[in-house]
Design an enzyme around this catalytic site. Structure first.
Site, PDB file in Angstrom:
ATOM      1  N   GLU A 142       5.106   0.725   2.488  1.00  0.00           N
ATOM      2  CA  GLU A 142       5.138   0.761   1.022  1.00  0.00           C
ATOM      3  C   GLU A 142       6.419   1.486   0.628  1.00  0.00           C
ATOM      4  O   GLU A 142       6.748   2.521   1.211  1.00  0.00           O
ATOM      5  CB  GLU A 142       3.946   1.531   0.439  1.00  0.00           C
ATOM      6  CG  GLU A 142       2.618   0.837   0.645  1.00  0.00           C
ATOM      7  CD  GLU A 142       1.419   1.644   0.138  1.00  0.00           C
ATOM      8  OE1 GLU A 142       1.566   2.461  -0.788  1.00  0.00           O
ATOM      9  OE2 GLU A 142       0.321   1.441   0.692  1.00  0.00           O
TER      10      GLU A 142
ATOM     11  N   GLU B 263      -4.439   4.676   4.532  1.00  0.00           N
ATOM     12  CA  GLU B 263      -4.811   5.986   3.989  1.00  0.00           C
ATOM     13  C   GLU B 263      -6.240   6.384   4.380  1.00  0.00           C
ATOM     14  O   GLU B 263      -7.053   6.700   3.524  1.00  0.00           O
ATOM     15  CB  GLU B 263      -4.702   5.967   2.454  1.00  0.00           C
ATOM     16  CG  GLU B 263      -3.290   5.810   1.947  1.00  0.00           C
ATOM     17  CD  GLU B 263      -2.457   7.074   2.035  1.00  0.00           C
ATOM     18  OE1 GLU B 263      -2.908   8.047   2.656  1.00  0.00           O
ATOM     19  OE2 GLU B 263      -1.338   7.072   1.490  1.00  0.00           O
TER      20      GLU B 263
HETATM   21  C1  IPT Z   1      -0.305   4.674  -1.697  1.00  0.00           C
HETATM   22  C2  IPT Z   1      -1.459   3.773  -1.387  1.00  0.00           C
HETATM   23  O1  IPT Z   1      -1.448   3.364  -0.066  1.00  0.00           O
HETATM   24  C3  IPT Z   1      -1.516   2.569  -2.268  1.00  0.00           C
HETATM   25  O2  IPT Z   1      -2.771   1.976  -2.127  1.00  0.00           O
HETATM   26  C4  IPT Z   1      -1.241   2.922  -3.688  1.00  0.00           C
HETATM   27  O3  IPT Z   1      -2.210   3.813  -4.137  1.00  0.00           O
HETATM   28  C5  IPT Z   1       0.084   3.589  -3.770  1.00  0.00           C
HETATM   29  O4  IPT Z   1       0.100   4.739  -3.008  1.00  0.00           O
HETATM   30  C6  IPT Z   1       0.440   4.015  -5.175  1.00  0.00           C
HETATM   31  O5  IPT Z   1       0.241   3.047  -6.125  1.00  0.00           O
HETATM   32  S1  IPT Z   1      -0.822   6.300  -1.271  1.00  0.00           S
HETATM   33  C7  IPT Z   1       0.161   7.461  -2.127  1.00  0.00           C
HETATM   34  C8  IPT Z   1      -0.519   8.808  -2.093  1.00  0.00           C
HETATM   35  C9  IPT Z   1       1.510   7.604  -1.527  1.00  0.00           C
END
Ligand code: IPT
Length: 977
Positions: free
Chosen positions: A496, A420
């Protein structure tokens, strides 16, 4: 004029005076001295009061200073004396004005005095002071002389102290600022926790010791041969006795046959690198990584990532994780079928990587880089797209220090440029540098959606339908045809997905099906491994966990920091149990009298597993045995004949087949179950319930009605069942909203729990229209409806008794008004019972909670738990604990002797708790939940699915609980043993 800013800590350049980065090598035979321990410490809440650097002088009197353990985060020491932890997800805790930070810049001054151990030769080579992690800016002095400064919180730095060291009374002094220009590069979603939080070591680097070394390996899957070349400065020899290797560094050796390293078969060969000045132990794993046919292949084979994102976290010590806990993480991952880790969002402690080498986990090692907060200013000034040489050097420094430190770990198969941090040309510069230094591993960076700089297409939280398109290479095209053509051929991962916040994640099976269907879709990494709750003790002594906002932060993101598959104390959540089942490496089915076993592993056969079967009827084992299974290679399926017993008598009979470890391994005990499946051998409707309605008269008295053991008041409200007082038995549609119901719901468009509050589903009002005896039943006609709109549920209760004792309810619910875009949180009947009832025994899915889209891991059986044990202690209280497909349940006193029995028509979902859903919804921390005078039972027709809308797709359409005309019922019986 005096200029205060830019201050020296606002210089984007990453460091000054540091040694060149090199491979982690602390287990060599060179002398070392741990400087960990209690150091003198002085804290200033701002740079204004921090004063000058006179404290670095050896003669400075630090007797009045506090002591602090090193390593530690200062905000977790001193009971608030040194500030408090602060949690923010995306936003920076100060104005976005790079490289500036506020004067309210917490500053820690550290001092430690040490003698050199006997025999330490300052005349031989160098002596380095090494810091493995300091957040975020550190300036280092030895005996009053400045050695330099460093940034890069989760990266090591070494300073040459040779010329200033003496044999006795050396003073190492460090000034640490919490905020610096580097903070702009470290905007990860986690607690801000400053301080020297990893080891500090004095390292002797004798003359001719290893300056750096790089183990290059390859493995040829066609003939099982491998190559090895160890580059080393200065040159030396490499020995691996097991392979009869004794060769010069820099020379490539061909080895005719090796056992390759994979996460499933983590074969390491121990060796030694020897130079004139040092001996370094080597652990070599032979494997090759390449991208081919739109797939990431290891040793020529597509791999499927069943991964997790792991932040470093331990509740008592923050990002300082002790070695036993690192091992615990690895053992928990391995024993829950997890095979991959993304080190979100920075390189972890290197010992963790050594454990991944040894126990077998695929690793994406990620650079310590995130600039997410630039989102709030339209990415203006983002270092990743900047022409400022200072920022460029900082970015190259970070990726360089990661690659140099970690390059010799076979478990690392992918380098990630960060998380990010927006898109920008400097990602390209980082990637180019990595490719020039290490061409053996592909490059990942999710932020580069067009894959201009990367070797794989990576996304986060893409909905299942989009993953389906990507699997078919049919994703929405990019504007740039050339990049589109490149990306369309790349492998795909979800770096993720499935946000494990609170109850959930739901919808895992649907993702897994896509990963197993499309070769291009190589799995993903759950967000995230562990809840980052910080321990606290309530006034009454109860332990609980705090989250964002509990420390008086000006801005914060509440409990978004508790989104793991483990609770903070590392107890697995129901989400991890579900994930383990969804990703099980063996698929078992039963058809035509045969058990079909498919090996879902990528490399290893199943010879380490024993297959056991058993048949249970009404929850009791009636027969069992072992299945002799031939060797099944990776990807193969074998069918084995199984003679199951003939099922007699009433009651459900289930065959269960499970795959268990034959022998103890380094990560689990003999008998540990990896995979299982259940098959119904009898008729399901041939169940426990044989009740026929309306056989016995309803009696109308002066105060109300009697139906079997049920006593009703004149409005047809059930007030007693046998001896038990019953409160508020009526239709219930509310549940304490889960994190996934609340959102923020990154993917709009699906029905959304947020609308529940707007529609008032948490504040339903009731009206009884009539109660009368009709056709042998007590018929009660009611309306349940929230205020403001015209929406309501008509509920007609039909109470009968089949035998003069049992009480049967047939409920007919008709929605009125517009419910078209509003799922129901739940639909069922809730009632209060005396608090002396404390235990539940049931037949249905269990033993854990199970919702429509999170019930893969639940199996049919007979279970008994206390009501307290039925609660899942989510850090932020929310709907939990529902048991699905319950055929019957006995709710009794502690001894299990007396209470009541609920029988389904044919089944129901059951929750039992000591507080109401409204109390659960209002609670903010676990101690807010206080047992009341009742046990509340929800006997539900159904509940809405869970989804993963806290970040990602909401509930999939098939798991939505739509408001529609519904018939539902159950039978109550007095229970006595
Ligand atoms: C995504 C991030 O990469 C991670 O660090 C964490 O914040 C996660 O989301 C949520 O818990 S970024 C999100 C805007 C998709």
């Amino acid at each position: 004029m005096t200029v205060f800013h830019p201050a020296e800590y606002e210089d984007p350049r990453p460091w000054r005076g540091a040694e060149s980065p090199r491979s982690w090598n602390v287990d060599s035979d060179a002398a070392k001295l741990s400087l960990n321990g209690d150091w003198r410490f002085h804290f200033s809440p701002s740079v204004i009061v921090a004063g000058d650097e006179s404290f670095v002088e050896p003669k400075f009197d630090d007797q009045k200073w506090d002591t602090i353990p090193v390593p530690s985060h200062w905000v977790l020491q001193g009971d608030g004396k040194y500030g408090l932890p602060a949690y923010q997800n995306i936003n920076y805790p100060f104005v976005v004005d790079p490289p500036h930070v506020p004067d309210e810049n917490p500053t820690g001054d550290y001092r430690v005095t040490f003698d050199l151990p006997a025999g330490w030769d300052l005349g031989d080579g160098k002596s380095l002071v090494r810091f493995d992690g300091v957040e975020s800016w550190a300036k280092v002095f030895v005996n009053g002389t400045e050695l330099g400064y460093s940034t890069g919180s989760r990266l090591p730095v070494e300073f040459d102290a040779t010329s200033v060291l003496k044999s006795k009374d050396n003073v190492l002094a460090v000034r640490v600022h919490q905020w610096s220009a580097a903070t702009y590069l470290e905007d990860q979603d986690q607690w801000f926790m400053p301080g020297i939080f990893r080891e500090v070591t004095l390292l002797h680097r004798p003359k001719d010791s290893v300056v750096d070394y790089f183990v290059h390996v390859s493995y040829d899957e066609k003939d099982g041969s491998a190559t090895l070349k160890v580059d080393c400065d200065p040159s030396g020899r490499v020995t691996i006795p097991e392979l009869s290797i004794d060769t010069a560094t820099g020379a490539e050796v061909k080895i005719p046959k090796v056992s390759p390293w994979t996460a499933e078969t983590p074969r390491l060969y121990d060796g030694t690198l020897t130079t004139a000045g040092e001996k370094v132990p080597l652990r070599v794993g032979f494997r090759s990584v390449r991208i081919e046919d739109s797939q990431i292949k290891v040793n020529g084979q597509r791999v499927l990532f069943k991964g997790v994102n792991r932040h470093e976290f331990q509740p008592e010590s923050g990002r300082l994780v002790d070695r036993a806990t690192m091992l615990k993480d690895v053992l928990l991952m391995k024993s829950h079928n997890v095979n991959a880790v993304r080190t979100s969002h920075y390189p972890p402690h290197p010992y963790f990587l050594s454990l991944c080498d040894e126990y077998g986990l695929w690793v994406i090692d990620e650079c310590d880089l995130e600039t997410h907060g630039f989102d709030f200013v339209g990415w203006e000034g983002n270092p990743v797209d900047s022409d400022d040489e200072g920022w460029i050097s900082a970015l190259l420094n970070r990726v360089g220090r990661m690659v140099e430190r970690d390059k010799n770990h076979p478990s690392i198969i992918i380098w990630s440029m960060g998380n990010e941090a927006g898109v920008g040309k400097n990602i390209g510069k980082m990637a180019d540098w990595v490719r020039s230094r290490d061409s053996s591993r592909p490059i990942h960076y999710e932020g580069d959606r067009s894959c201009k700089y990367t070797d794989m297409y990576s996304r986060m939280y893409a909905v299942q339908a989009e993953v389906d398109l990507i699997g078919q290479h049919k994703e929405v095209p990019l504007d740039d045809p050339e990049l589109d053509a490149k990306r369309r051929q790349l492998p795909f991962i979800l770096c993720e997905y499935a946000h494990a916040m609170g109850n959930g994640p739901g919808g895992l099976s649907e993702y897994q099906e896509l990963f197993e269907k499309y070769p291009r879709c190589q799995g993903g990494f759950i967000w995230e491994w562990i809840d980052h709750g910080l321990p606290a003790i309530a006034a009454d002594g109860t332990k609980y966990y705090k989250y964002g906002g509990d420390f008086g932060e000006q801005t914060h993101d509440s409990n978004f920091v508790c989104d793991g598959l483990l609770f903070p104390d590392r107890t697995p959540t129901p989400g991890l149990i579900e994930f383990k089942k969804v990703i099980e490496p063996v698929k078992i089915s039963f058809e035509g009298g045969k058990v079909w076993i498919r090996n879902g592993r990528d490399f290893a056969d199943l010879s380490d597993l024993a297959f056991a079967w058993r048949v249970e009827q009404n929850g009791k084992v009636i027969d069992q045995g072992q299945i002799e299974v031939p060797t099944i290679a990776a990807g193969e399926t074998v069918a084995v004949e199984l003679g199951v017993p003939t099922i007699n008598g009433h009651g459900e009979a289930w065959l269960q087949v499970s795959a268990n470890l034959k022998a103890k391994t380094v990560w689990a005990d003999e008998g540990h179950e990896l995979a299982w499946a259940q098959f119904l051998l009898s008729d399901k409707s041939d169940a426990i319930n044989g009740v026929t309605a309306g056989a016995v008269q309803v009696v109308e008295g002066s105060k109300g009605y009697t139906v079997g053991a049920g006593t009703f008041d004149s409005k047809g409200q059930l007030v007693k069942f046998g001896d038990l007082d019953v409160s508020l038995a009526r239709v219930d549609i509310w549940r304490a909203m889960t994190d996934n119901d609340v959102g923020p719901h990154c993917t709009p468009g699906t029905w959304n729990g947020k609308n529940w509050l707007a529609a008032g589903l948490d504040r339903v009002l009731y009206r009884v229209n009539s109660a009368a005896i009709e056709g042998g039943a007590l018929v009660v006609k009611t309306v349940a409806a929230p205020a403001i709109y015209g929406r309501s549920l008509e509920a007609v209760y039909r109470w009968t008794s089949p035998d003069g004792e049992a009480l049967r309810l047939d409920l007919h619910v008709t929605p009125r008004g517009d419910w078209s875009a509003l799922a129901l949180p739940r639909l069922g009947v809730r009632f209060g019972l005396p608090k002396g009832l404390s235990r539940v025994e049931w037949f249905g899915l269990g033993p854990g909670e199970a919702y429509a889209d999170t019930h893969t891991a639940a199996r049919v059986g007979q279970y008994a738990l206390s009501i307290d044990e039925m609660q899942t202690p989510y850090v932020y209280p929310q709907e939990n604990g529902s048991r699905a497909e319950v055929r019957w349940a006995e709710v009794t006193d502690e001894s299990g002797q007396a209470g009541l029995r609920v029988e389904g028509h044919p089944d129901f979902a059951l929750t039992a708790r000591r507080w109401t859903s409204e109390e659960l919804h209002a609670a903010k921390h676990t101690p807010d939940l206080v047992a009341g005078d009742n046990v509340w039972l929800n006997v539900d027709y159904g509940l809405n699915g869970i989804g993963t809308g806290s970040c990602g797709p909401g509930v999939l359409p098939k798991y939505l609980l739509a408001a529609k005309e519904t018939d539902f019922g159950f039978t109550l019986r007095p229970f006595k043993k």
